[in-house]
Design a protein around this motif. Structure first.
Motif, short mmCIF file in Angstrom:
data_model
loop_
_atom_site.label_atom_id
_atom_site.label_comp_id
_atom_site.label_asym_id
_atom_site.label_seq_id
_atom_site.Cartn_x
_atom_site.Cartn_y
_atom_site.Cartn_z
N VAL A 1 24.63 41.26 33.90
CA VAL A 1 25.98 41.26 34.47
C VAL A 1 26.98 41.48 33.34
CG1 VAL A 1 27.69 39.99 35.81
CG2 VAL A 1 25.25 39.71 36.30
N ASP A 2 27.47 42.69 33.27
CA ASP A 2 28.42 43.05 32.21
C ASP A 2 29.81 43.33 32.76
OD1 ASP A 2 26.31 43.10 30.19
OD2 ASP A 2 25.63 44.94 31.20
N ARG A 3 29.89 43.70 34.05
CA ARG A 3 31.18 44.10 34.63
C ARG A 3 31.31 43.49 36.02
NH1 ARG A 3 34.79 48.25 33.43
NH2 ARG A 3 36.00 49.08 35.17
N ILE A 4 32.37 42.75 36.25
CA ILE A 4 32.64 42.12 37.54
C ILE A 4 33.90 42.73 38.12
CG2 ILE A 4 33.20 39.98 38.74
CD1 ILE A 4 31.61 38.47 36.65
N MET A 5 33.80 43.19 39.36
CA MET A 5 34.95 43.76 40.05
C MET A 5 35.57 42.69 40.95
SD MET A 5 35.00 47.08 42.59
CE MET A 5 36.46 47.53 43.54
N ILE A 6 36.89 42.57 40.90
CA ILE A 6 37.63 41.60 41.73
C ILE A 6 38.64 42.38 42.55
CG2 ILE A 6 39.15 39.59 41.71
CD1 ILE A 6 37.96 38.94 38.92
N SER A 7 38.52 42.31 43.87
CA SER A 7 39.43 43.09 44.73
C SER A 7 39.61 42.37 46.05
CB SER A 7 38.86 44.50 44.97
OG SER A 7 39.73 45.23 45.79
N PHE A 8 40.83 41.85 46.29
CA PHE A 8 41.12 41.15 47.53
C PHE A 8 41.99 41.97 48.48
CE2 PHE A 8 39.76 37.75 44.73
CZ PHE A 8 38.89 37.05 45.57
N GLY A 9 42.34 43.18 48.11
CA GLY A 9 42.98 44.13 49.01
C GLY A 9 44.30 43.67 49.60
N GLY A 10 44.95 44.60 50.31
CA GLY A 10 46.19 44.30 51.04
C GLY A 10 47.22 43.58 50.20
N THR A 11 47.77 42.49 50.76
CA THR A 11 48.77 41.69 50.05
C THR A 11 48.15 40.55 49.28
OG1 THR A 11 49.10 40.28 51.98
CG2 THR A 11 50.49 42.24 51.81
N ASP A 12 46.85 40.28 49.55
CA ASP A 12 46.18 39.11 48.96
C ASP A 12 47.03 37.88 49.23
OD1 ASP A 12 44.59 37.35 47.60
OD2 ASP A 12 44.93 38.22 45.61
#
Length: 545
Positions: free
Chosen positions: A370-381
């Motif tokens: 695990v070298d890269r973690i993507m964080i994406s909650f979209g919209g307005t979060d």
């Protein structure tokens, strides 16, 4: 007072390019019957006759209501016989004082009666001796000259800037004096241009297939939402579906206030209409009478759906939990599972509409580290889970790259700056908004942290394990986060602590066997083919007409 108009439908029995062409069924009727029906539906044609050498064609003509069948003599029924003497003969066999003759060949079955009427009115207004129905055929053409070739275009330019070239189709209007002289076209004819679809002229099997396809085309009005509150997921789904509907026509509809939807539709080049409110939209669908109305607007009410049903449209809704859902023909909801579903519901990951960028992306076949973690909650979060997740990971000791992808409606940038500034050098943080391709980001990630929305399915299509947090109670009801062993659901936002997030990520990083089990679980879900299942639901039994 409009002049008397005679429509003559010439139909030989001896066609060779497509044997028995005029007798074969195109759509729901024989080819010759289309010209007969269109002539009789005209408001200006006074009489429709059929000239033929074939008893079967004559019988079809009588069945579809021609006013007279003229038996064509043998000498006018060969392959070499031009059409002008055939029309002259038929005209001479009819009683009545007709000023104009409409020659309507069966090979142009898609010409509409409204076009016939408009062309006839134009003829009356301008009083030409003849009028030819044409379609645009502007292209670069070449001709053979001795042992070489030369271009017919004066200059090499894009098609839209070329002088137009028109192609005759099989419909003509001639003054009776021309017909009596054995002609159809005078020295200075007028032209009536039809669309490419309406002007299909059947000479080959390929033409036939094209005409059949055009007859089966349905009009879909697809209503979408898209603003800072709802994000762009609905409009992206609509565009993806449209990309797979070559065989049908689609028009998007949205409210003037849906700025994100309008931006994306403008970029897509699909036709769309803007409406002030629901009343103006209903007025539009009442006038256009679409075959299908798709509502990608979340919850609907009963009166709205009943109004759509009254105009005869098939109504298909996405993710509708409102009272109107009960009255729709179908409700598609990939985000929900049911133990006892309503009969009109189609649910679960098998009905997820996967965008093209994910369909052609490369799924993960292993996650060794695990070298890269993507964080994406979209919209307005709405709960600023981006900030909470960053705080949780700020104490991770592993060397990591954090790829933060913010939704278009996210406005809490200032809350992120102090968190990022406090990170140690072992963690690199990259923050993006309005990215070109979410699939590219997921291809490079070893883990995705997101909310319980459509992004879960997109990650699933790429075999990318997920840690999910529900933004609200509605998202908490999305079962894919709970039933898929490739997703670790931490629960609803208000009950998830930073420690919960940090522990989940640390355990994932440390346990390769667990990562592989999650990846394999996602690989077992057929998400990619959901678009075909959705198409079958949208059209239902309409395609059987």
């Amino acid at each position: 007072m409009p002049p008397n108009v005679l429509s003559i439908v010439p139909a030989r029995g001896g066609s060779k390019g497509i044997p028995r062409k005029n007798l074969r069924e195109l759509g729901d009727r024989p080819l010759v019957a289309h010209a007969i029906t269109t002539s009789k539906e005209s408001h200006i044609v006074d009489k429709t006759i059929l000239t033929t050498d074939n008893k079967e064609i004559a019988q079809i003509g009588r069945q579809y209501g021609v006013d007279q069948v003229v038996k064509r003599p043998e000498e006018l029924a060969s392959d070499e016989t031009p059409l002008a003497p055939v029309i002259k003969h038929a005209f001479g066999c009819v009683d009545g004082d007709f000023e104009y003759v409409l020659c309507f060949q069966p090979t142009t079955p898609l010409v509409a009666s409204s076009s016939i009427d408009e062309a006839l009115r134009s003829t009356v207004d301008t009083d030409p001796d003849s009028l030819i129905f044409v379609r645009d055929s502007t292209h670069h053409y070449w001709r053979e000259t001795g042992e070489s070739y030369e271009s017919l275009s004066r200059k090499r330019k894009n098609r839209q800037w070329m002088d137009p070239i028109y192609e005759e189709i099989g419909v003509f209007i001639s003054h009776k004096d021309l017909v009596i002289e054995g002609q159809r076209v005078g020295t200075n004819p007028s032209f009536y241009e039809v669309s490419q679809q309406e002007g299909i002229d059947i000479d080959t099997y390929q033409d036939w297939i094209l005409a059949e396809s055009q007859l089966n085309r349905k009009l879909v009005v697809y209503r979408v939402i898209g603003d800072s509150d709802t994000g762009t997921g609905h409009v992206y789904r609509g565009i993806t579906i449209a990309d797979h509907l070559f065989e049908h026509d689609i028009v998007f509809a949205t409210y003037e206030s849906n700025d994100l939807a309008i931006d994306k539709l403008e970029e897509s080049n699909y036709e769309y209409q803007q409406f002030k409110d629901q009343a103006s939209f209903l007025e539009y669908v009442t006038e256009t009478e679409p075959d299908v109305v798709v509502n990608d607007i979340l919850d609907t009410d009963t009166d709205y759906i009943k109004h759509l049903k009254e105009i005869g449209a098939r109504v298909v809704n996405f993710e509708d939990l409102g009272e109107g859902a009960e009255h729709a023909d179908a409700v598609i909801n990939a985000l929900f599972e049911y133990s006892n579903p309503p009969e009109n519901n189609f649910f679960g990951y098998e009905y997820f509409c996967l965008r093209n960028e994910f369909r052609y992306a490369t799924p993960h076949d292993e996650i060794p580290s695990v070298d890269r973690i993507m964080i994406s909650f979209g919209g307005t979060d709405e709960n600023n889970l981006t900030a909470k997740t960053l705080r949780a990971l700020s104490h991770i000791e592993d060397n990591l790259e954090l790829d933060i992808v913010l939704g278009l409606g996210y406005t809490k940038w200032k809350s992120l700056d102090p968190i990022v500034e406090g990170f140690s050098s072992n963690i690199k943080v990259d923050i993006n908004q309005d990215v070109r391709s979410m699939a590219e980001h997921m291809e490079q990630a070893d883990l995705l942290i997101t909310s319980n929305g459509r992004t879960l399915y997109e990650a699933g299509s790429l075999n990318l394990p997920v840690i999910s947090i529900a933004q609200n109670q509605r998202e908490q009801r999305h079962p894919y986060a709970h039933v898929s062993r490739g997703v670790l659901s931490l629960g609803q936002a208000h009950y998830v602590t930073e420690e919960n997030i940090r522990t989940a990520v640390s355990d994932y990083i440390a346990d390769q066997d667990r990562r592989e089990k999650m990846r394999r679980a996602l690989a077992g879900h057929d998400i990619t083919n959901g678009i075909e299942r959705i198409k079958s639901v949208i059209f239902g039994d309409i395609n059987e007409d």
